[in-house]
Write an enzyme that holds these catalytic residues in place. Structure first.
Site, PDB file in Angstrom:
ATOM      1  N   ASP A  85       3.695   5.821 -11.676  1.00  0.00           N
ATOM      2  CA  ASP A  85       4.834   5.590 -10.778  1.00  0.00           C
ATOM      3  C   ASP A  85       5.093   4.097 -10.585  1.00  0.00           C
ATOM      4  O   ASP A  85       4.226   3.259 -10.825  1.00  0.00           O
ATOM      5  CB  ASP A  85       4.602   6.256  -9.412  1.00  0.00           C
ATOM      6  CG  ASP A  85       3.425   5.675  -8.645  1.00  0.00           C
ATOM      7  OD1 ASP A  85       2.369   5.431  -9.255  1.00  0.00           O
ATOM      8  OD2 ASP A  85       3.568   5.461  -7.421  1.00  0.00           O
ATOM      9  N   GLU A 180       0.532   6.382  -6.932  1.00  0.00           N
ATOM     10  CA  GLU A 180      -0.370   5.332  -6.450  1.00  0.00           C
ATOM     11  C   GLU A 180       0.323   4.442  -5.434  1.00  0.00           C
ATOM     12  O   GLU A 180      -0.267   4.023  -4.440  1.00  0.00           O
ATOM     13  CB  GLU A 180      -0.873   4.490  -7.626  1.00  0.00           C
ATOM     14  CG  GLU A 180      -2.019   3.552  -7.294  1.00  0.00           C
ATOM     15  CD  GLU A 180      -1.594   2.154  -6.872  1.00  0.00           C
ATOM     16  OE1 GLU A 180      -2.465   1.360  -6.502  1.00  0.00           O
ATOM     17  OE2 GLU A 180      -0.382   1.826  -6.888  1.00  0.00           O
ATOM     18  N   GLU A 181       1.603   4.158  -5.680  1.00  0.00           N
ATOM     19  CA  GLU A 181       2.329   3.201  -4.839  1.00  0.00           C
ATOM     20  C   GLU A 181       2.600   3.747  -3.441  1.00  0.00           C
ATOM     21  O   GLU A 181       2.961   2.993  -2.548  1.00  0.00           O
ATOM     22  CB  GLU A 181       3.664   2.807  -5.504  1.00  0.00           C
ATOM     23  CG  GLU A 181       3.518   2.099  -6.844  1.00  0.00           C
ATOM     24  CD  GLU A 181       2.960   0.681  -6.728  1.00  0.00           C
ATOM     25  OE1 GLU A 181       2.668   0.242  -5.597  1.00  0.00           O
ATOM     26  OE2 GLU A 181       2.821   0.025  -7.766  1.00  0.00           O
TER      27      GLU A 181
HETATM   28 ZN    ZN Z   1      -0.221  -0.861  -9.463  1.00  0.00          ZN
END
Ligand code: ZN
Length: 417
Positions: A85, A180-181
């Site tokens: 992502d 992850e973000e």
């Molecule tokens: Zn990253």
């Protein structure tokens, strides 16, 4: 660059960034946006083409694959991981990557919005890429080097190892994660299925950086219960929770103990949200330090500041103080597994890199993975100016990272029996 090998990393990177994979912090779906699977499915298909038969993307957008061992030795299973992502901070729709061949060393004006200039003044690291190829976006979007550079590096490593069977290695796991973000990169991860002993994320900056230390992190919520009364008849009765909340904020030290006054190894306490009505108000804080024991000291200090404020008011107002653990410094785990860093350092040195070992003033998926039982430092990819329209990356850094991974799997094999 590995001698005699035609790297696929830049070509792959240029393709992957054109696929919009922005995650969404408001969503409670897994993955937070369906479109992340567009890249996950493509990666699984490409890994199969390379020859990794078990490669697949699951319904949550995770990609799992194995490069099978080609040695008789018993080598721990090492995983390489990056996230598909891109950050919600900046548009990732219709990314047009531009390859600047033999970069001429000048400031770079981006064609689709010429007010966007990547300058040497803001990014001194550009100088080291003069005469080499770099990749930027076109001015309207981020580039997505965070973390598609990591993805492309791992894909190129897989391609290299499969086409160079003379390189000996144990079982290697490949893992691509969504979200992850938005802090959910490990939420639906099946660690048992992954079956790795150690892992490395590829999610770091300049060539040579090796990150094995993150903050330890707690959240604190202070809830103030005031006393409510009809405002027309409230004299000597009403105690306003909003005003107490304001006083607590005002009582915090102004020259120290905050993100805006600290750097390097100093921790802080940081109010991130106030909500409430006269009757009841809450203040949310984040508490950060590299030393986990210090977190408790920061929290005691915060609590005593808040209690002092409360004492000035009628005893009728009350306060709750709640601490929630967020994540922990990965160094606590890595210090108990010294091979993980020692072997990485050896792989960096073999690639001729000067190692930069800076602590991260934040967390990574690696810190979560480390405490889930998978020790996991963070390696460089070369990404620069992430989460912005200025984002750029040097091709030679990505190729260097591939070389590091190839070295690293060999160190693990050589050191095993
Ligand atoms: Zn990253």
């Amino acid at each position: 660059m590995i001698k005699g090998y035609y790297h696929t990393v830049a070509e792959r990177f240029m393709r992957y960034v054109t696929i919009d994979t922005q995650s969404n912090p408001e969503s409670d779906q897994h993955p937070s946006t369906e479109k992340q699977k567009d890249l996950s499915n493509l990666l699984a298909a490409e890994l199969k083409l390379i020859g990794l038969e078990d490669a697949h993307a699951d319904k949550f957008g995770y990609v799992y694959a194995t490069i099978s061992s080609n040695t008789g030795k018993k080598v721990p299973v090492v995983c390489f991981c990056s996230h598909v992502d891109t950050a919600p901070d900046c548009s990732g729709n219709n990314v047009k990557p531009i390859l600047h061949k033999n970069y001429n060393g000048k400031d770079i004006e981006l064609p689709d919005d010429t007010t966007q200039v990547i300058s040497k003044k803001d990014y001194p690291y550009l100088k080291e890429h003069k005469g080499h190829d770099i990749i930027t976006a076109s001015g309207l979007t981020l580039l997505g080097a965070d973390d598609k550079s990591g993805v492309a590096i791992i894909m190129d490593m897989a391609n290299y190892l499969i086409t160079h069977p003379e390189i000996k290695h144990g079982n290697i796991k490949i893992l691509f994660t969504p979200d992850e973000e938005v802090g959910k990169g490990t939420t639906m991860l099946d660690l048992k299925k992954l079956g790795a002993d150690y892992a490395y994320t590829l999610d770091g900056g300049e060539a040579g950086t090796l990150e094995d230390e993150t903050f330890s992190a707690d959240g604190v919520r202070i809830t103030i219960h005031g006393v409510i009364a009809h405002p027309g008849y409230a004299k000597n009765k009403l105690v306003n929770a909003i005003k107490i909340a304001g006083e607590i904020i005002d009582a915090l030290p102004k020259e120290e103990w905050s993100p805006e006054t600290t750097s390097k190894r100093k921790g802080f306490v940081h109010p991130v949200a106030i909500n409430g009505i006269a009757e009841k108000a809450t203040i949310d804080f984040i508490v950060r330090d590299f030393d986990t024991l210090e977190l408790a000291r920061h929290e005691e200090r915060l609590q005593s500041i808040a209690e002092k404020v409360l004492k000035k008011h009628s005893k009728k107002a009350t306060m709750e103080f709640k601490v929630t653990q967020q994540y922990r410094n990965m160094k606590e785990v890595l210090d108990n597994n010294p091979k993980v860093i020692a072997y990485a350092k050896q792989a960096y040195r073999h690639a001729g890199l000067k190692i930069e070992n800076e602590p991260i003033r934040g967390g990574t998926d690696g810190s979560r993975l480390s405490f889930m039982g998978l020790p996991c430092p963070n390696l460089f990819t070369g990404m620069q100016a992430i989460h912005s329209k200025h984002e750029w990356i040097g091709v030679k850094d990505m190729e260097k990272a591939v070389e590091v991974l190839v070295n690293l799997v060999q160190v693990w094999e050589e050191r095993s029996v």
